[in-house]
Design a protein around this motif. Structure first.
Motif, short mmCIF file in Angstrom:
data_model
loop_
_atom_site.label_atom_id
_atom_site.label_comp_id
_atom_site.label_asym_id
_atom_site.label_seq_id
_atom_site.Cartn_x
_atom_site.Cartn_y
_atom_site.Cartn_z
N TYR A 225 1.01 -1.01 0.25
CA TYR A 225 -0.01 0.22 0.01
C TYR A 225 0.36 1.38 -0.61
CZ TYR A 225 -3.51 -2.97 1.47
OH TYR A 225 -4.70 -4.00 1.11
N LYS A 226 0.37 2.20 -0.82
CA LYS A 226 1.02 3.32 -1.29
C LYS A 226 0.15 4.70 -1.01
CE LYS A 226 5.40 1.52 -3.14
NZ LYS A 226 6.55 2.11 -3.68
N SER A 227 0.48 5.61 -0.15
CA SER A 227 -0.29 6.65 -0.23
C SER A 227 0.53 8.19 -0.20
CB SER A 227 -0.90 6.84 1.58
OG SER A 227 -1.59 5.89 1.49
N PRO A 228 0.03 8.58 -0.58
CA PRO A 228 0.85 10.57 -1.03
C PRO A 228 0.65 10.39 0.49
CG PRO A 228 -1.31 10.38 -1.39
CD PRO A 228 -1.30 8.80 -1.43
N ILE A 229 1.50 11.89 0.66
CA ILE A 229 1.66 12.58 1.59
C ILE A 229 1.09 13.39 1.09
CG2 ILE A 229 2.56 13.46 3.71
CD1 ILE A 229 4.53 11.20 3.85
N PHE A 230 0.78 14.89 1.77
CA PHE A 230 0.02 16.44 1.41
C PHE A 230 0.82 17.61 2.36
CE2 PHE A 230 -3.55 13.61 0.05
CZ PHE A 230 -2.70 13.36 -1.10
N ASP A 231 1.48 18.27 2.28
CA ASP A 231 1.73 19.55 3.25
C ASP A 231 0.04 20.37 3.47
OD1 ASP A 231 1.05 21.12 1.09
OD2 ASP A 231 3.13 22.31 0.92
N LYS A 232 0.62 21.03 4.07
CA LYS A 232 -0.32 22.05 4.39
C LYS A 232 -1.50 22.57 4.02
CE LYS A 232 1.93 26.48 6.32
NZ LYS A 232 1.85 27.19 7.52
N ASP A 233 -0.71 22.62 2.81
CA ASP A 233 -1.42 23.19 1.39
C ASP A 233 -1.84 22.69 0.20
OD1 ASP A 233 -0.85 25.76 2.84
OD2 ASP A 233 1.25 25.79 1.37
N GLY A 234 -1.53 21.29 0.59
CA GLY A 234 -2.77 19.88 -0.31
C GLY A 234 -1.66 19.42 -1.41
N ARG A 235 -0.22 19.81 -1.21
CA ARG A 235 0.81 19.53 -2.20
C ARG A 235 1.17 18.44 -1.95
NH1 ARG A 235 4.60 24.90 -2.52
NH2 ARG A 235 4.48 24.50 -0.59
N VAL A 236 1.95 17.30 -2.73
CA VAL A 236 1.89 16.27 -2.89
C VAL A 236 3.41 16.91 -2.38
CG1 VAL A 236 2.52 13.67 -3.27
CG2 VAL A 236 -0.10 14.80 -3.72
N ILE A 237 4.09 15.96 -1.39
CA ILE A 237 5.66 16.72 -0.53
C ILE A 237 6.50 14.95 -0.44
CG2 ILE A 237 5.47 18.56 0.61
CD1 ILE A 237 5.75 16.92 3.24
N GLY A 238 5.30 13.84 -0.88
CA GLY A 238 6.12 12.96 -0.16
C GLY A 238 5.12 11.82 -0.76
N THR A 239 5.60 10.34 -0.21
CA THR A 239 5.35 9.20 0.11
C THR A 239 5.03 8.36 1.02
OG1 THR A 239 6.52 7.69 -1.30
CG2 THR A 239 4.59 8.27 -2.42
N VAL A 240 4.67 7.57 1.66
CA VAL A 240 4.32 6.69 2.47
C VAL A 240 3.84 5.29 2.12
CG1 VAL A 240 2.11 6.87 3.50
CG2 VAL A 240 3.84 5.88 4.98
N GLY A 241 5.41 3.43 2.52
CA GLY A 241 4.46 2.60 2.39
C GLY A 241 4.77 1.56 2.74
N PHE A 242 3.47 0.84 2.77
CA PHE A 242 3.06 -0.38 4.33
C PHE A 242 3.65 -1.35 2.86
CE2 PHE A 242 0.19 -3.29 5.91
CZ PHE A 242 0.96 -2.94 6.92
N ALA A 243 4.55 -2.36 3.27
CA ALA A 243 4.89 -3.59 2.07
C ALA A 243 4.68 -5.37 3.47
CB ALA A 243 6.01 -3.79 1.47
N HIS A 244 3.96 -5.82 2.82
CA HIS A 244 3.27 -7.16 3.37
C HIS A 244 3.81 -7.78 2.16
CE1 HIS A 244 1.48 -10.04 6.17
NE2 HIS A 244 1.42 -10.87 5.74
N ASP A 245 4.94 -9.17 2.65
CA ASP A 245 5.42 -10.22 2.77
C ASP A 245 4.71 -11.38 1.76
OD1 ASP A 245 7.53 -12.05 1.20
OD2 ASP A 245 8.64 -11.31 2.38
N ILE A 246 3.93 -11.21 0.61
CA ILE A 246 3.40 -12.72 0.14
C ILE A 246 3.84 -13.84 -0.48
CG2 ILE A 246 0.64 -10.91 0.72
CD1 ILE A 246 0.94 -11.29 -2.40
N THR A 247 5.61 -13.55 -0.20
CA THR A 247 6.08 -15.33 -0.55
C THR A 247 5.81 -16.47 -0.71
OG1 THR A 247 8.17 -13.40 -1.12
CG2 THR A 247 8.53 -15.33 -1.50
N ASP A 248 5.43 -16.38 0.64
CA ASP A 248 5.40 -17.85 0.96
C ASP A 248 3.38 -17.56 1.26
OD1 ASP A 248 8.20 -17.68 2.03
OD2 ASP A 248 7.68 -17.02 3.57
N LEU A 249 2.81 -16.98 0.54
CA LEU A 249 1.03 -17.54 0.48
C LEU A 249 1.03 -18.62 -0.62
CD1 LEU A 249 -0.41 -14.03 1.22
CD2 LEU A 249 0.42 -15.70 2.74
N GLN A 250 0.32 -19.53 -0.29
CA GLN A 250 -0.23 -20.66 -1.43
C GLN A 250 -0.79 -20.62 -2.45
OE1 GLN A 250 3.03 -23.53 -1.25
NE2 GLN A 250 3.83 -21.82 -0.17
N ASN A 251 -2.11 -19.87 -1.98
CA ASN A 251 -3.59 -19.59 -2.73
C ASN A 251 -3.32 -18.68 -2.55
OD1 ASN A 251 -4.62 -20.78 -1.03
ND2 ASN A 251 -3.91 -22.78 -1.22
#
Length: 533
Positions: A225-251
């Motif tokens: 999951y990746k989301s934009p980060i906004f400053d107080k004026d509503g401009r995008v100043i970066g991103t935050v990411g959340f990654a879940h490793d699903i390599t071992d999921l079988q199905n």
């Protein structure tokens, strides 16, 4: 959460500044310890949050010495007279504030309050930073923050473990260095990390990606999951990411299970024959059931045969116009179901979401109650009566009593509307002692309606009218002996199954008119021959 002691050291020959600063109350979560002495001997400057030099400010070397001994985060204030202000040219860059003698108490307090606010803001920001660090470092998934250029600003411990680097090594570095991959290798592989960042920056919304990442010579698959980060004026100043490793999921079922467990509401999945295949932990907690209790059972297996309760009797099932609700003692759930289609658009199963709408349902009921309740007396109002008549047919033997207070206008004119209101409330209380609240309606002013279903004999509503008159004489006349208020009642009853409420009201109103003309404080019963006493 924190308590902070601010040590304030004043180097001064007189206690004037100490007396002024003691007048300022500490901010919330802070306390002050003011130390005032004519020399710096024995003063532990490194422990002081604020150091005020009201002496020796003509000696720039001394000021610089104090600056070198203080804590880097503490404030240093120099007090000067007009005679030694020229010293500022040598030390202005190491002073946080300059106070000029003679002191203006209001300005001193204002300046010091700004320092206190600055310290509190710094302390709050530091605490918030620790909150964030503790939160992200406690999670097993990879979390990172980037600026708009792609430089990593903050990562959690799981991220460091995945890339085999420290937070200091990762700080302000880009993708290729952190993941030990060359641009040429990235271009040839199935990597999409940089492209997905661009998508989020352009869309300015949270996006979900399946990403392949090289971790220490091993390819791993992440649900990110990746989301934009906004400053107080509503401009995008970066991103935050959340990654879940699903390599071992079988199905897909295991992946679905992870998603279901991350949802804040109960979820049930069934196949095309409505046989339960999967439930999440929230479902088991809500309904006190285990996966083994339901696996392989039909979706209605935990519903009572009447379909009005669960088998445990802890939940009531209600069917609204468009929604199915489940109600317990303190929770209301709305069941939302969606078909699951396979890649060819063919029905593969169903997913049921049990969404908690307790607050929404409570708010809706409260608004409905407010809209249908007379605020003065607490009785149902005219709107409530109109809803009742619209939804309820005028059945055989339904009686209607119209009660109207006599000489009520006289009360308002002579004793004021407050006294009139007290009479209305007292009369409403009397009615509630005789009838069920659902049968009572205040139509407005001094007029009330009582709807009584299933009155087999004409005597029954007349007996109720007698109770009202008797109760009025024994209760209200004693409470309000200074008034000439009384009550007149008109009664009508549906006897032939053909009447509607409109006709019933017309007849009861005619009977009420006859009761008024008969001298008031009486009731009359409508009949085809006129209103009977």
């Amino acid at each position: 959460m924190y308590q902070r002691l601010l040590k304030i050291f004043i180097l001064a020959q007189d206690p004037q500044l100490e007396s002024i600063l003691k007048k300022l109350r500490p901010l919330e979560q802070f306390s002050h310890e003011i130390i005032c002495q004519p020399h710096a001997n024995g003063a532990r400057l490194a422990d002081c949050s604020v150091i005020i030099l009201d002496s020796f400010t003509s000696n720039s070397s001394f000021i610089k010495k104090i600056h070198s001994e203080k804590n880097k985060d503490s404030f240093l204030i120099g007090c000067f007279t007009t005679e030694n202000l020229n010293m500022l040219a040598e030390v202005h860059d190491i002073l946080d504030q300059v106070w000029v003698r003679p002191f203006a108490e209001e300005k001193i307090l204002s300046s010091f309050k700004k320092i206190m606010n600055g310290i509190k803001e710094s302390e709050d920001a530091s605490l918030t930073q620790r909150y964030l660090d503790t939160l992200i470092d406690s999670l097993p998934d990879l979390i990172w923050f980037k600026d708009a250029r792609g430089s990593h600003l903050k990562v959690n411990n799981s991220f460091c473990k995945a890339v085999n680097k420290t937070k200091k090594q990762i700080q302000d570095r880009g993708h290729y260095y952190i993941w030990d991959i060359e641009p040429e290798e990235y271009a040839k592989g199935e990597y999409v990390c940089l492209e997905s960042e661009e998508i989020v920056l352009n869309k300015k919304e949270t996006c979900l990606f399946d990403e392949t990442v090289k971790c220490q010579d091993e390819l791993r698959k992440f649900k990110t999951y990746k989301s934009p980060i906004f400053d107080k004026d509503g401009r995008v100043i970066g991103t935050v990411g959340f990654a879940h490793d699903i390599t071992d999921l079988q199905n897909l079922m295991i992946e679905l299970k992870i998603l279901m467990e991350s949802l804040p509401f109960a979820v049930m999945v069934a196949d095309r024959d409505k046989i339960i295949t999967l439930i999440n932990q929230k479902f088991m907690e809500l309904f006190s059931l285990d996966q083994r209790d339901l696996a392989g059972s039909r979706i209605d297996s935990f519903i009572d045969e009447s379909r009005k309760f669960t088998r445990s009797k802890k939940w009531i099932i209600e069917q609204e116009e468009e929604n199915t609700l489940m109600l317990s003692q303190d929770t209301v759930l709305k069941i939302h179901n969606e078909p699951l289609l396979d890649i060819f658009g063919i029905l593969a199963g169903y997913i049921y979401l049990f969404v908690d709408i307790t607050l929404e349902h409570s708010h809706k009921n409260r608004l409905l109650m407010d809209a249908n309740t007379d605020h003065l007396t607490g009785l149902n109002n005219r709107r409530s009566l109109q809803d009742f008549m619209r939804k309820t047919p005028c059945q055989h033997s339904t009686a209607l009593l119209l009660a109207d207070l006599d000489n009520f206008k006289e009360v308002n004119d002579q004793f004021g509307h407050d006294e009139g209101d007290r009479i209305l409330v007292a009369f409403s209380t009397l009615l509630q002692q005789i009838f069920h609240a659902d049968n009572l309606f205040r139509l407005g002013g001094d007029e009330f309606a009582i709807v009584l279903p299933d009155m087999k004999k004409n005597e029954a509503p007349c007996q109720y009218a007698e109770k009202i008159l008797t109760g009025f004489d024994s209760v209200l006349l004693k409470q309000f002996p200074h008034t000439r208020v009384s009550v007149s009642i008109g009664i009508a009853i549906d006897v032939d199954d053909s009447e509607n409420f409109g006709e019933l009201f017309r007849r009861a109103d005619m009977a009420l008119y006859e009761a008024k003309n008969a001298g008031k404080s009486a009731f009359r019963f409508w009949s085809h021959h006129g209103a009977d006493p």
